[in-house]
Scaffold this active site. Structure first.
Site, PDB file in Angstrom:
ATOM      1  N   ASN A   5       1.142  -1.367   0.389  1.00 44.94           N
ATOM      2  CA  ASN A   5       0.144  -0.067  -0.121  1.00 44.94           C
ATOM      3  C   ASN A   5       0.853   1.219  -0.443  1.00 44.94           C
ATOM      4  O   ASN A   5       1.709   1.669   1.129  1.00 44.94           O
ATOM      5  CB  ASN A   5      -0.850  -0.181   1.368  1.00 44.94           C
ATOM      6  CG  ASN A   5      -1.641   1.176   1.100  1.00 44.94           C
ATOM      7  OD1 ASN A   5      -1.759   2.330   0.820  1.00 44.94           O
ATOM      8  ND2 ASN A   5      -2.434   1.559   2.539  1.00 44.94           N
ATOM      9  N   TRP A   6       1.306   2.058  -1.335  1.00 48.74           N
ATOM     10  CA  TRP A   6       2.075   2.967  -1.436  1.00 48.74           C
ATOM     11  C   TRP A   6       1.369   4.357  -0.854  1.00 48.74           C
ATOM     12  O   TRP A   6       1.993   5.328  -0.775  1.00 48.74           O
ATOM     13  CB  TRP A   6       2.095   3.431  -2.798  1.00 48.74           C
ATOM     14  CG  TRP A   6       3.278   2.719  -3.325  1.00 48.74           C
ATOM     15  CD1 TRP A   6       3.648   0.862  -2.732  1.00 48.74           C
ATOM     16  CD2 TRP A   6       3.447   1.654  -4.821  1.00 48.74           C
ATOM     17  NE1 TRP A   6       4.108   0.029  -3.517  1.00 48.74           N
ATOM     18  CE2 TRP A   6       4.433   1.019  -5.275  1.00 48.74           C
ATOM     19  CE3 TRP A   6       3.686   3.099  -5.820  1.00 48.74           C
ATOM     20  CZ2 TRP A   6       4.540   0.906  -6.009  1.00 48.74           C
ATOM     21  CZ3 TRP A   6       4.248   2.297  -6.785  1.00 48.74           C
ATOM     22  CH2 TRP A   6       5.113   1.386  -7.255  1.00 48.74           C
ATOM     23  N   LYS A   7      -0.046   4.286  -0.451  1.00 48.97           N
ATOM     24  CA  LYS A   7      -0.910   5.028   0.111  1.00 48.97           C
ATOM     25  C   LYS A   7      -0.216   6.628  -0.288  1.00 48.97           C
ATOM     26  O   LYS A   7      -0.210   6.369  -1.796  1.00 48.97           O
ATOM     27  CB  LYS A   7       0.219   5.651   1.671  1.00 48.97           C
ATOM     28  CG  LYS A   7       0.143   4.189   2.346  1.00 48.97           C
ATOM     29  CD  LYS A   7       0.228   4.487   4.450  1.00 48.97           C
ATOM     30  CE  LYS A   7       0.105   3.105   4.691  1.00 48.97           C
ATOM     31  NZ  LYS A   7       0.081   3.208   6.410  1.00 48.97           N
ATOM     32  N   HIS A  90      -9.281   1.021   5.007  1.00 51.20           N
ATOM     33  CA  HIS A  90      -8.314   1.316   5.274  1.00 51.20           C
ATOM     34  C   HIS A  90      -8.962   2.272   6.969  1.00 51.20           C
ATOM     35  O   HIS A  90      -9.516   3.542   7.103  1.00 51.20           O
ATOM     36  CB  HIS A  90      -7.059   1.864   4.866  1.00 51.20           C
ATOM     37  CG  HIS A  90      -5.930   1.726   5.149  1.00 51.20           C
ATOM     38  ND1 HIS A  90      -5.663   2.651   6.389  1.00 51.20           N
ATOM     39  CD2 HIS A  90      -5.185   0.779   5.154  1.00 51.20           C
ATOM     40  CE1 HIS A  90      -4.266   2.652   6.266  1.00 51.20           C
ATOM     41  NE2 HIS A  90      -3.884   1.275   5.983  1.00 51.20           N
ATOM     42  N   GLU A  92      -6.871   4.562   8.215  1.00 55.91           N
ATOM     43  CA  GLU A  92      -6.411   6.102   7.543  1.00 55.91           C
ATOM     44  C   GLU A  92      -7.856   6.650   6.914  1.00 55.91           C
ATOM     45  O   GLU A  92      -8.200   7.996   7.033  1.00 55.91           O
ATOM     46  CB  GLU A  92      -5.655   6.164   7.109  1.00 55.91           C
ATOM     47  CG  GLU A  92      -3.814   5.923   7.197  1.00 55.91           C
ATOM     48  CD  GLU A  92      -2.672   5.494   7.066  1.00 55.91           C
ATOM     49  OE1 GLU A  92      -2.986   5.350   5.806  1.00 55.91           O
ATOM     50  OE2 GLU A  92      -1.835   5.406   7.131  1.00 55.91           O
ATOM     51  N   GLU A 160      -5.448  -5.638  10.599  1.00 52.11           N
ATOM     52  CA  GLU A 160      -4.541  -4.287  11.228  1.00 52.11           C
ATOM     53  C   GLU A 160      -4.912  -3.716  11.615  1.00 52.11           C
ATOM     54  O   GLU A 160      -5.260  -2.475  12.039  1.00 52.11           O
ATOM     55  CB  GLU A 160      -4.468  -3.476   9.286  1.00 52.11           C
ATOM     56  CG  GLU A 160      -4.077  -3.626   8.692  1.00 52.11           C
ATOM     57  CD  GLU A 160      -3.672  -2.677   7.617  1.00 52.11           C
ATOM     58  OE1 GLU A 160      -1.850  -3.424   6.878  1.00 52.11           O
ATOM     59  OE2 GLU A 160      -4.045  -1.843   7.113  1.00 52.11           O
ATOM     60  N   GLY A 166       2.342   2.382  10.727  1.00 53.77           N
ATOM     61  CA  GLY A 166       3.112   3.816  10.217  1.00 53.77           C
ATOM     62  C   GLY A 166       3.883   4.070  11.500  1.00 53.77           C
ATOM     63  O   GLY A 166       4.541   4.554  12.305  1.00 53.77           O
ATOM     64  N   SER A 206       3.058  -2.134  10.404  1.00 57.85           N
ATOM     65  CA  SER A 206       4.590  -1.936  10.525  1.00 57.85           C
ATOM     66  C   SER A 206       5.284  -3.496  10.418  1.00 57.85           C
ATOM     67  O   SER A 206       6.514  -4.074  10.991  1.00 57.85           O
ATOM     68  CB  SER A 206       4.720  -2.048  12.449  1.00 57.85           C
ATOM     69  OG  SER A 206       4.951  -0.487  12.097  1.00 57.85           O
ATOM     70  N   GLY A 227       3.122  -0.942   3.550  1.00 54.56           N
ATOM     71  CA  GLY A 227       3.334  -0.038   3.599  1.00 54.56           C
ATOM     72  C   GLY A 227       3.945   0.773   3.691  1.00 54.56           C
ATOM     73  O   GLY A 227       5.106   0.062   2.333  1.00 54.56           O
ATOM     74  N   GLY A 228       4.977   1.413   4.346  1.00 55.69           N
ATOM     75  CA  GLY A 228       6.285   1.767   4.384  1.00 55.69           C
ATOM     76  C   GLY A 228       7.023   1.071   3.760  1.00 55.69           C
ATOM     77  O   GLY A 228       7.743   1.477   2.754  1.00 55.69           O
TER      78      GLY A 228
END
Ligand code: PGA
Length: 252
Positions: A5-7, A90, A92, A160, A166, A206, A227-228
């Site tokens: 997930n590149w956000k 998600h 977010e 999640e 994150g 994470s 993600g990251g």
């Protein structure tokens, strides 16, 4: 499955460069489905770059209406021309953009109606975790997201915990395994044992190349939503490679 997930990261040019770096690293890795979810504006360019590759494409969000006066929104049929998966619910989206359980449910239904495969995200917040409400919150989100959904073909679920996203503070493999087992049990109640057994349920929050093995060795965990660490070709490919090796040994 390992999904990235590149956000809200990468311009079109950067996205193209990132996926171009990933292709040679990921192409030869077998028995793991690899998915990248870049921002909407890059989907078309990335679909071109990925043509003929084994890496699948997903979007990060979708609106539930098919067309019309909804300025700024993107509909399921628009995405269905470009990609196979879509992340829905998600945390977010739920927290920064006020997506309620009802909205998430409508998005899941709309995605399925247009043959997009939803990656449905559920997870508890820190205060809910601290209050010992994880199970109630996660199962409540699961059931409300799937309310009225008779046949969730192509569905993927991602557990999640919000406190792990994150933050660098991942859940433990055991914690994630237990909640994912509970999710599977509830999916079996909603649908069938066979559907629940085959459903892919991912852990997210994470995940890095350093902790991937801890999660992938767990019997209930079928992959990760990253993600990251999905923004670096070498990190992401290391996560995919380790997952493939573990899947191979588990199936041998
Ligand atoms: P993270 O994000 O890996 O950066 O924690 C995971 C996610 O939000 O899906």
């Amino acid at each position: 499955m390992i999904a990235g997930n590149w956000k809200m990261n990468t311009t079109v040019k950067e996205a193209r460069a990132l996926v171009t770096d990933m292709i040679p690293l990921l192409e030869q890795i077998e028995n793991v489905e690899k998915v990248v979810c870049p921002p909407f504006v890059s989907l078309s360019a990335i679909a071109e770059v990925l043509r003929g590759s084994s890496i699948r494409l997903g979007a990060q969000n979708v609106y539930f209406e098919e067309r019309g006066a909804y300025t700024g929104e993107i509909s399921p049929p628009m995405l269905a021309e470009l990609c196979e998966y879509v992340i829905v619910g998600h945390s977010e989206r739920r927290h920064y953009f006020n997506e309620t359980g009802e909205i998430v449910n409508r998005k899941v239904q709309a995605a399925l109606r247009f043959n997009l495969k939803p990656i449905l995200c559920i997870g508890e917040r820190l205060e809910e975790y601290d209050a010992g409400r994880t199970e109630e919150v996660v199962i409540g989100q699961l059931r409300s997201s799937l309310s009225g959904v008779e046949s969730p073909r192509g569905l993927v679920v991602a557990y999640e915990p919000v406190w792990a996203i994150g933050t660098g503070r991942a859940a433990t493999g055991e914690q994630a395994n237990r909640i994912i087992g509970l999710i599977r049990h509830n999916v079996a109640e909603l649908y069938t044992e066979g559907f629940a057994r085959d459903l892919r349920i991912l852990y997210g929050g994470s995940v890095t190349a350093d902790n991937t093995a801890e999660f992938m060795q767990q019997p209930e965990i079928d992959g990760a939503l990253v993600g990251g660490a999905s923004l670096k070709a070498d990190q992401f490919s290391s996560i995919v490679k380790q997952t493939s090796d573990i899947a191979y040994h588990l199936s041998a």
